[in-house]
Design a protein around this motif. Structure first.
Motif, PDB file in Angstrom:
ATOM      1  N   SER A  93      -5.641  -4.991  -1.545  1.00 47.52           N
ATOM      2  CA  SER A  93      -6.301  -3.979  -2.147  1.00 47.52           C
ATOM      3  C   SER A  93      -5.397  -3.119  -3.114  1.00 47.52           C
ATOM      4  O   SER A  93      -3.840  -3.256  -2.935  1.00 47.52           O
ATOM      5  CB  SER A  93      -6.463  -2.690  -0.970  1.00 47.52           C
ATOM      6  N   ARG A  94      -5.914  -2.368  -4.042  1.00 50.21           N
ATOM      7  CA  ARG A  94      -5.056  -1.867  -5.195  1.00 50.21           C
ATOM      8  C   ARG A  94      -4.385  -0.843  -4.837  1.00 50.21           C
ATOM      9  O   ARG A  94      -3.175  -0.344  -5.156  1.00 50.21           O
ATOM     10  CB  ARG A  94      -5.950  -0.835  -6.271  1.00 50.21           C
ATOM     11  N   HIS A  95      -4.355  -0.070  -3.476  1.00 52.70           N
ATOM     12  CA  HIS A  95      -3.487   0.982  -3.062  1.00 52.70           C
ATOM     13  C   HIS A  95      -2.459   0.410  -2.082  1.00 52.70           C
ATOM     14  O   HIS A  95      -1.609   1.105  -1.332  1.00 52.70           O
ATOM     15  CB  HIS A  95      -4.474   1.927  -2.213  1.00 52.70           C
ATOM     16  N   SER A 117       4.758   0.511  -0.615  1.00 53.41           N
ATOM     17  CA  SER A 117       3.791   1.374  -0.088  1.00 53.41           C
ATOM     18  C   SER A 117       2.551   1.133   0.127  1.00 53.41           C
ATOM     19  O   SER A 117       2.076   0.232  -0.466  1.00 53.41           O
ATOM     20  CB  SER A 117       3.927   2.637  -1.301  1.00 53.41           C
ATOM     21  N   VAL A 118       1.946   1.936   0.911  1.00 50.20           N
ATOM     22  CA  VAL A 118       0.574   1.854   1.183  1.00 50.20           C
ATOM     23  C   VAL A 118      -0.068   3.258   1.056  1.00 50.20           C
ATOM     24  O   VAL A 118       0.466   4.301   1.639  1.00 50.20           O
ATOM     25  CB  VAL A 118       0.172   1.377   2.582  1.00 50.20           C
ATOM     26  N   ASP A 119      -0.720   3.408   0.020  1.00 55.55           N
ATOM     27  CA  ASP A 119      -1.113   4.809  -0.660  1.00 55.55           C
ATOM     28  C   ASP A 119      -2.161   5.521   0.439  1.00 55.55           C
ATOM     29  O   ASP A 119      -2.193   6.789   0.400  1.00 55.55           O
ATOM     30  CB  ASP A 119      -1.562   4.970  -1.958  1.00 55.55           C
ATOM     31  N   ARG A 120      -2.966   4.664   0.991  1.00 52.35           N
ATOM     32  CA  ARG A 120      -4.015   5.337   2.092  1.00 52.35           C
ATOM     33  C   ARG A 120      -4.308   4.632   3.085  1.00 52.35           C
ATOM     34  O   ARG A 120      -4.531   3.221   2.904  1.00 52.35           O
ATOM     35  CB  ARG A 120      -5.272   5.608   1.066  1.00 52.35           C
ATOM     36  N   ARG A 132       0.906  -1.886  -2.321  1.00 55.21           N
ATOM     37  CA  ARG A 132       1.912  -2.303  -2.992  1.00 55.21           C
ATOM     38  C   ARG A 132       3.205  -2.857  -2.312  1.00 55.21           C
ATOM     39  O   ARG A 132       3.997  -2.086  -1.908  1.00 55.21           O
ATOM     40  CB  ARG A 132       2.419  -1.415  -4.330  1.00 55.21           C
TER      41      ARG A 132
END
Length: 167
Positions: free
Chosen positions: A123-125, A138-141, A127
């Motif tokens: 997923s884009r969120h 990180s995992v933004d969401r 990295r």
């Protein structure tokens, strides 16, 4: 609302009716409050509904896909956060159920004593960079409907599951 899926067997219709009654009897306007979601998840676990679609050999109910879909649809119809939490619980047990390293997590998920946030690493969120050992990034969401969920990363070569930053 009516069911728009495949024709249901009597047992599946009974499950839908039972879950409809469950939601009406609780008359809870559910937000993403993790304490409310957790209490309802515990009730559903005690009824054998929380992980009814996971394999029996991993402690689940062994229900078929249509029966599981009926349960998820009924929960999500009234309480989307709860339906999503149950869906993530199913995914976690499907991935971790056969791995002895995660037997404690699987047991806790079945009883709703632990929540899981399932994340697709593509997923884009997300990295993440894998060096020789640990992942960094990180995992933004995440959408756990819980305060301190395990984090299950899908798309890695081996299952990775963390709680509060630890494996």
């Amino acid at each position: 609302m009516s069911w728009l899926g495949p024709a249901l067997a009597e047992e599946q219709r009974d499950l839908a009716t039972m879950l409809d009654t469950f939601t009406v009897d609780r008359d809870v306007v559910l937000t993403d409050n993790p304490h409310v979601v957790g209490a309802l998840a515990t009730e559903l676990a005690e009824l054998g509904i929380w992980t009814l679609g996971t394999e029996e050999r991993h402690g689940g109910g062994g229900a078929d896909r249509v029966t599981t879909a009926v349960a998820m649809e009924r929960l999500g119809r009234t309480w989307p956060a709860l339906g999503w939490a149950a869906t993530q619980a199913h995914a976690a047990i499907d991935v971790l159920g056969g791995d002895d390293r995660f037997s404690d997590v699987v047991t806790a998920v079945h009883t709703a004593d632990a929540a899981v946030a399932v994340v697709d690493t593509t997923s884009r969120h997300v990295r993440l960079v894998s060096s020789a050992g640990p992942l960094h990034g990180s995992v933004d969401r995440i959408d756990p409907a819980a305060e301190a969920p395990y984090l299950l990363l899908l798309g890695t070569t081996t299952p990775r599951c963390w709680s509060n930053g630890r494996r």
